[in-house]
Design a protein around this motif. Structure first.
Motif, PDB file in Angstrom:
ATOM      1  N   GLN A 155       0.815  -1.200   0.000  1.00  0.00           N
ATOM      2  CA  GLN A 155       0.000   0.000   0.000  1.00  0.00           C
ATOM      3  C   GLN A 155       0.853   1.255   0.000  1.00  0.00           C
ATOM      4  OE1 GLN A 155      -2.437  -0.564   3.497  1.00  0.00           O
ATOM      5  NE2 GLN A 155      -3.985  -1.710   2.365  1.00  0.00           N
ATOM      6  N   GLY A 156       2.043   1.171   0.617  1.00  0.00           N
ATOM      7  CA  GLY A 156       2.933   2.322   0.651  1.00  0.00           C
ATOM      8  C   GLY A 156       2.527   3.389   1.645  1.00  0.00           C
ATOM      9  N   GLU A 157       1.455   3.159   2.409  1.00  0.00           N
ATOM     10  CA  GLU A 157       0.987   4.179   3.342  1.00  0.00           C
ATOM     11  C   GLU A 157       1.938   4.291   4.528  1.00  0.00           C
ATOM     12  OE1 GLU A 157      -2.988   3.106   4.308  1.00  0.00           O
ATOM     13  OE2 GLU A 157      -3.799   3.715   2.371  1.00  0.00           O
ATOM     14  N   GLY A 158       1.991   5.472   5.103  1.00  0.00           N
ATOM     15  CA  GLY A 158       2.941   5.721   6.173  1.00  0.00           C
ATOM     16  C   GLY A 158       4.320   5.982   5.600  1.00  0.00           C
ATOM     17  N   VAL A 188       7.567   9.259  -1.842  1.00  0.00           N
ATOM     18  CA  VAL A 188       6.772   8.048  -1.629  1.00  0.00           C
ATOM     19  C   VAL A 188       5.327   8.421  -1.340  1.00  0.00           C
ATOM     20  CG1 VAL A 188       6.457   6.020  -0.172  1.00  0.00           C
ATOM     21  CG2 VAL A 188       8.762   6.694  -0.859  1.00  0.00           C
ATOM     22  N   ARG A 189       5.114   9.458  -0.532  1.00  0.00           N
ATOM     23  CA  ARG A 189       3.746   9.908  -0.270  1.00  0.00           C
ATOM     24  C   ARG A 189       3.051  10.334  -1.558  1.00  0.00           C
ATOM     25  NH1 ARG A 189       4.763  13.858   4.974  1.00  0.00           N
ATOM     26  NH2 ARG A 189       5.173  12.218   6.520  1.00  0.00           N
ATOM     27  N   GLU A 190       3.790  11.011  -2.420  1.00  0.00           N
ATOM     28  CA  GLU A 190       3.216  11.467  -3.686  1.00  0.00           C
ATOM     29  C   GLU A 190       2.859  10.274  -4.570  1.00  0.00           C
ATOM     30  OE1 GLU A 190       4.437  14.408  -7.399  1.00  0.00           O
ATOM     31  OE2 GLU A 190       5.655  14.397  -5.565  1.00  0.00           O
ATOM     32  N   LEU A 191       3.721   9.252  -4.597  1.00  0.00           N
ATOM     33  CA  LEU A 191       3.401   8.046  -5.349  1.00  0.00           C
ATOM     34  C   LEU A 191       2.074   7.452  -4.898  1.00  0.00           C
ATOM     35  CD1 LEU A 191       6.655   5.876  -5.687  1.00  0.00           C
ATOM     36  CD2 LEU A 191       5.295   6.829  -7.533  1.00  0.00           C
ATOM     37  N   VAL A 192       1.894   7.370  -3.591  1.00  0.00           N
ATOM     38  CA  VAL A 192       0.659   6.806  -3.049  1.00  0.00           C
ATOM     39  C   VAL A 192      -0.530   7.671  -3.452  1.00  0.00           C
ATOM     40  CG1 VAL A 192      -0.582   6.190  -0.945  1.00  0.00           C
ATOM     41  CG2 VAL A 192       1.862   5.706  -1.134  1.00  0.00           C
ATOM     42  N   THR A 193      -0.374   8.990  -3.343  1.00  0.00           N
ATOM     43  CA  THR A 193      -1.468   9.893  -3.686  1.00  0.00           C
ATOM     44  C   THR A 193      -1.848   9.766  -5.154  1.00  0.00           C
ATOM     45  OG1 THR A 193      -0.692  11.456  -2.005  1.00  0.00           O
ATOM     46  CG2 THR A 193      -2.210  12.294  -3.663  1.00  0.00           C
ATOM     47  N   LEU A 194      -0.873   9.695  -6.032  1.00  0.00           N
ATOM     48  CA  LEU A 194      -1.147   9.569  -7.456  1.00  0.00           C
ATOM     49  C   LEU A 194      -1.818   8.243  -7.797  1.00  0.00           C
ATOM     50  CD1 LEU A 194       2.199  10.995  -8.909  1.00  0.00           C
ATOM     51  CD2 LEU A 194      -0.037  12.112  -8.907  1.00  0.00           C
ATOM     52  N   SER A 195      -1.722   7.261  -6.895  1.00  0.00           N
ATOM     53  CA  SER A 195      -2.260   5.929  -7.165  1.00  0.00           C
ATOM     54  C   SER A 195      -3.651   5.718  -6.576  1.00  0.00           C
ATOM     55  CB  SER A 195      -1.305   4.854  -6.599  1.00  0.00           C
ATOM     56  OG  SER A 195      -0.007   4.996  -7.135  1.00  0.00           O
ATOM     57  N   ASP A 227      -5.555  -2.283  -4.166  1.00  0.00           N
ATOM     58  CA  ASP A 227      -5.225  -1.826  -2.819  1.00  0.00           C
ATOM     59  C   ASP A 227      -3.732  -1.974  -2.549  1.00  0.00           C
ATOM     60  OD1 ASP A 227      -5.073  -4.560  -2.713  1.00  0.00           O
ATOM     61  OD2 ASP A 227      -6.289  -4.805  -0.907  1.00  0.00           O
ATOM     62  N   ARG A 228      -2.941  -2.365  -3.568  1.00  0.00           N
ATOM     63  CA  ARG A 228      -1.486  -2.463  -3.441  1.00  0.00           C
ATOM     64  C   ARG A 228      -0.844  -1.780  -4.647  1.00  0.00           C
ATOM     65  NH1 ARG A 228       0.497  -8.272  -2.802  1.00  0.00           N
ATOM     66  NH2 ARG A 228      -0.987  -8.654  -4.480  1.00  0.00           N
ATOM     67  N   PRO A 229      -0.850  -0.457  -4.674  1.00  0.00           N
ATOM     68  CA  PRO A 229      -0.426   0.262  -5.867  1.00  0.00           C
ATOM     69  C   PRO A 229       1.070   0.539  -5.969  1.00  0.00           C
ATOM     70  CG  PRO A 229      -1.242   1.823  -4.259  1.00  0.00           C
ATOM     71  CD  PRO A 229      -1.380   0.452  -3.639  1.00  0.00           C
ATOM     72  N   VAL A 230       1.845   0.185  -4.943  1.00  0.00           N
ATOM     73  CA  VAL A 230       3.259   0.538  -4.903  1.00  0.00           C
ATOM     74  C   VAL A 230       4.103  -0.734  -5.051  1.00  0.00           C
ATOM     75  CG1 VAL A 230       5.094   1.466  -3.446  1.00  0.00           C
ATOM     76  CG2 VAL A 230       2.888   2.610  -3.541  1.00  0.00           C
ATOM     77  N   TYR A 231       5.135  -0.660  -5.878  1.00  0.00           N
ATOM     78  CA  TYR A 231       5.978  -1.813  -6.183  1.00  0.00           C
ATOM     79  C   TYR A 231       7.419  -1.472  -5.808  1.00  0.00           C
ATOM     80  CZ  TYR A 231       7.135  -5.994  -9.001  1.00  0.00           C
ATOM     81  OH  TYR A 231       7.537  -7.242  -9.429  1.00  0.00           O
ATOM     82  N   HIS A 232       7.970  -2.179  -4.812  1.00  0.00           N
ATOM     83  CA  HIS A 232       9.322  -1.936  -4.306  1.00  0.00           C
ATOM     84  C   HIS A 232      10.234  -3.055  -4.804  1.00  0.00           C
ATOM     85  CE1 HIS A 232      12.200  -2.160  -0.620  1.00  0.00           C
ATOM     86  NE2 HIS A 232      12.770  -1.538  -1.635  1.00  0.00           N
ATOM     87  N   VAL A 233      11.259  -2.682  -5.565  1.00  0.00           N
ATOM     88  CA  VAL A 233      12.185  -3.650  -6.151  1.00  0.00           C
ATOM     89  C   VAL A 233      13.608  -3.197  -5.859  1.00  0.00           C
ATOM     90  CG1 VAL A 233      12.887  -4.820  -8.280  1.00  0.00           C
ATOM     91  CG2 VAL A 233      10.535  -4.049  -8.018  1.00  0.00           C
ATOM     92  N   HIS A 234      14.517  -4.143  -5.633  1.00  0.00           N
ATOM     93  CA  HIS A 234      15.916  -3.738  -5.493  1.00  0.00           C
ATOM     94  C   HIS A 234      16.804  -4.620  -6.361  1.00  0.00           C
ATOM     95  CE1 HIS A 234      16.632  -7.044  -2.559  1.00  0.00           C
ATOM     96  NE2 HIS A 234      17.902  -6.864  -2.850  1.00  0.00           N
ATOM     97  N   ALA A 235      17.846  -4.008  -6.905  1.00  0.00           N
ATOM     98  CA  ALA A 235      18.811  -4.696  -7.760  1.00  0.00           C
ATOM     99  C   ALA A 235      20.150  -4.739  -7.042  1.00  0.00           C
ATOM    100  CB  ALA A 235      18.957  -3.967  -9.098  1.00  0.00           C
ATOM    101  N   ASP A 236      20.684  -5.953  -6.878  1.00  0.00           N
ATOM    102  CA  ASP A 236      21.917  -6.146  -6.120  1.00  0.00           C
ATOM    103  C   ASP A 236      22.846  -7.056  -6.922  1.00  0.00           C
ATOM    104  OD1 ASP A 236      23.847  -6.311  -4.208  1.00  0.00           O
ATOM    105  OD2 ASP A 236      22.627  -7.358  -2.717  1.00  0.00           O
ATOM    106  N   PRO A 237      23.627  -6.482  -7.864  1.00  0.00           N
ATOM    107  CA  PRO A 237      24.482  -7.314  -8.719  1.00  0.00           C
ATOM    108  C   PRO A 237      25.477  -8.145  -7.915  1.00  0.00           C
ATOM    109  CG  PRO A 237      24.318  -5.088  -9.600  1.00  0.00           C
ATOM    110  CD  PRO A 237      23.698  -5.058  -8.235  1.00  0.00           C
ATOM    111  N   ASP A 238      25.780  -9.315  -8.429  1.00  0.00           N
ATOM    112  CA  ASP A 238      26.748 -10.209  -7.790  1.00  0.00           C
ATOM    113  C   ASP A 238      28.114  -9.520  -7.729  1.00  0.00           C
ATOM    114  OD1 ASP A 238      28.868 -12.522  -7.881  1.00  0.00           O
ATOM    115  OD2 ASP A 238      26.974 -13.463  -7.293  1.00  0.00           O
ATOM    116  N   PRO A 239      28.873  -9.719  -6.651  1.00  0.00           N
ATOM    117  CA  PRO A 239      30.205  -9.101  -6.550  1.00  0.00           C
ATOM    118  C   PRO A 239      31.148  -9.498  -7.685  1.00  0.00           C
ATOM    119  CG  PRO A 239      29.503  -9.925  -4.409  1.00  0.00           C
ATOM    120  CD  PRO A 239      28.497 -10.410  -5.400  1.00  0.00           C
ATOM    121  N   ALA A 240      30.863 -10.630  -8.357  1.00  0.00           N
ATOM    122  CA  ALA A 240      31.715 -11.047  -9.477  1.00  0.00           C
ATOM    123  C   ALA A 240      31.582 -10.116 -10.671  1.00  0.00           C
ATOM    124  CB  ALA A 240      31.362 -12.477  -9.892  1.00  0.00           C
TER     125      ALA A 240
END
Length: 403
Positions: free
Chosen positions: A4-7, A39-46, A52-65
Motif C-alpha cells: 500500500q505504501g501508506e505511512g 513516496v507519499r506522492e506516489l501513493v497519492t497519485l495511485s 489496494d497495493r499500488p506501490v511496487y518496491h524492487v531492489h537490484a543487487d548485482p553479484d560481486p563477481a
C-alpha cells in the motif's frame, strides 16, 4: 514486493543510516524534494487505481563477481522496465553503499493515468529472467541458482535469447535440485520486526511435536518453550512471545523438511490438533503478552527487556499483535482477528480515547502534505493528448520537454 505504501516506513527503510552511504535517486514523474515526500506522492497519485497495493518496491543487487556494478544495474532496470511496461511510470528510490558494495532500491507506481494497473503476474520469474540476462552479458561464469531455471530457459528461447538459455543449461542449473531459501522476503521482514529467529521457532515447534503424541501434549510442550497455540483464521497457529502468529501446519512442515528432508503433512498436524478447544488468536492475547513483557522487563537487569534481540527496548513499545503474513504465518487481518473483533475493540475503548480518535479524523491539517504534493504535480505545465482521458474523464497530458 507490492504494498500500500501508506505511512513513512518504506521511505525510512530506504534512508536507514546503517548503510555507509545513501544516494537519493533523481525521481521520475514526481515533484517532491525529499524521499519521504516522493513516496507519499506516489501513493497519492495511485489513489484512483483499481488496486489496494499500488506501490511496487524492487531492489537490484548485482553479484560481486560483476566488476561494473553501475552498468549492470542500469542494464537490469532497462530490461525490468521493458518487461513490465514501466518505462513511463513514476518512481523514486535510493542507492545503498555498504561494505563497498552497491545495491539500488526503486519504488514504482503501478497505477497508470487511466486508472489501469500494471500486470505483475509471475513477477518473480520475470525479474529473475532479467537478472540471468544481466549475469550472462556481464561475464558471470554461471547463473544464480533458481527454482524457476527451467521456466526461465523456455521463456528465453521464446524471446530469441538462445545464447543465455544455452549458457544456463551448460551450467547444469536446469538439472540441479531446486534451491529452498531459508526465509522468504516476507519472513525476513517478520524476523527483523519481531526479533524472533524463525529457525529457532521452527526448531522449538518441531521439538514439541516430536516430544508429544496428542494435541494436549503438543500444547503443553509449546507452553513449556514459552510459546502458545491459538485458533487462527486458517487453522491452529503457534504464537511467539511477540504475539505474532505462525500457521502450525506450515511451521511444523517446514521445520521437519529442514531437519531431515521429510515434510510432516498438514493433514497429520490437523488430525492431531483436532478436538482441541483453542482460544481465538487475538482474544485477550495482547493483554497476556503485555503482562508478560512487564514482568520480563522488571526481572531483567536494569529493568530492560530480557528478550534477546529485543533487549533494551521499552516494554511499552513491544510489537503489537499483527498478521505475520509470511510462509509460516496465519493469513488474515491483524494476526487472525476478524472485522467484528475490531468493532468490539472500538466500542470498548475509553471515552477519552474515542474522542481523540474522532478529532484526529476531523482535523483539517490531516494529510496536508499529501495534498500539497498532489497540488505541486497538478500545477506543472502539461500538454493535453487529444482523445485521451483518465478514469475521471480529464485529459491525459505529457510534460513539455525543455531544450
Amino acid at each position: 514486493m507490492r504494498g500500500q505504501g501508506e505511512g513513512d516506513a518504506l521511505a525510512k527503510h530506504l534512508l536507514k543510516p546503517e548503510n555507509d552511504e545513501v544516494i537519493i535517486l533523481q525521481p521520475r514523474g514526481l515533484g517532491s524534494g525529499d524521499l519521504i515526500g516522493q513516496v507519499r506522492e506516489l501513493v497519492t497519485l495511485s489513489l484512483g487505481g483499481r488496486t489496494d497495493r499500488p506501490v511496487y518496491h524492487v531492489h537490484a543487487d548485482p553479484d560481486p563477481a560483476i566488476v561494473d556494478n553501475d552498468a549492470a544495474r542500469a542494464r537490469f532496470w532497462a530490461l525490468f522496465e521493458a518487461e513490465f511496461n514501466l518505462a513511463s511510470q513514476p518512481y523514486c528510490g535510493a542507492v545503498h553503499v555498504k561494505h563497498g558494495r552497491r545495491h539500488e532500491h526503486r519504488v514504482y507506481s503501478l497505477v497508470r493515468p487511466s486508472g489501469a494497473v500494471v500486470d505483475t503476474a509471475w513477477d518473480f520469474l520475470r525479474r529473475e529472467r532479467c537478472g540471468r540476462i544481466v549475469e550472462y552479458e556481464f561475464g558471470m561464469p554461471s547463473p544464480t541458482p533458481s527454482k524457476h531455471s527451467r521456466a526461465i530457459v523456455a521463456a528465453l528461447r521464446e524471446q530469441g535469447r538462445g545464447d543465455v538459455a544455452d549458457w544456463m543449461e551448460a551450467s547444469g542449473t536446469t538439472e540441479a535440485a531446486r534451491p529452498v531459501a531459508r526465509l522468504s522476503p516476507q519472513e525476513r521482514l517478520i524476523e527483523t520486526r519481531t526479533g524472533v529467529s524463525l529457525d529457532d521457532l521452527r526448531a522449538a515447534a518441531l521439538a514439541a511435536w516430536q516430544a508429544s503424541e496428542t494435541g494436549e501434549g503438543f500444547l503443553a510442550a509449546l507452553k513449556a518453550s514459552g510459546l502458545d497455540l491459538r485458533q487462527g483464521r486458517s487453522g491452529p497457529v503457534v504464537v511467539d512471545r511477540t504475539g505474532t502468529a505462525h500457521l502450525a501446519t506450515r511451521l511444523i512442515g517446514a521445520a521437519a523438511r529442514r531437519a531431515d528432508g521429510t515434510r510432516i503433512p498438514a493433514a497429520a498436524v490437523r488430525e492431531r490438533l483436532a478436538g482441541l478447544a483453542l482460544q481465538n488468536h487475538g482474544d485477550g492475547h495482547g493483554q497476556d503478552r503485555r503482562a508478560h513483557d512487564r514482568g520480563a522487563s522488571a526481572a531483567a537487569p536494569g529493568g530492560g527487556s530480557s528478550h534477546g534481540a529485543g533487549a533494551g527496548r521499552d516494554a511499552s513499545r513491544a510489537v503489537p499483535d499483527r498478521d505475520a503474513g509470511g510462509t509460516d504465518a496465519d493469513g488474515g487481518r491483524h494476526g487472525g482477528r476478524s472485522v467484528e473483533h475490531a468493532l468490539d475493540r472500538l466500542v470498548a475503548r475509553p471515552a477519552a480515547a474515542r474522542i481523540r480518535g474522532r478529532l484526529r479524523l476531523l482535523s483539517p491539517g490531516r494529510n496536508r502534505q499529501l495534498a500539497d504534493a498532489l497540488d505541486a504535480v497538478r500545477g506543472r505545465r502539461w500538454i493535453a493528448v487529444p482523445g485521451m482521458t483518465d478514469m475521471w474523464g480529464l485529459p491525459i497530458g505529457e510534460r513539455p520537454r525543455l531544450g
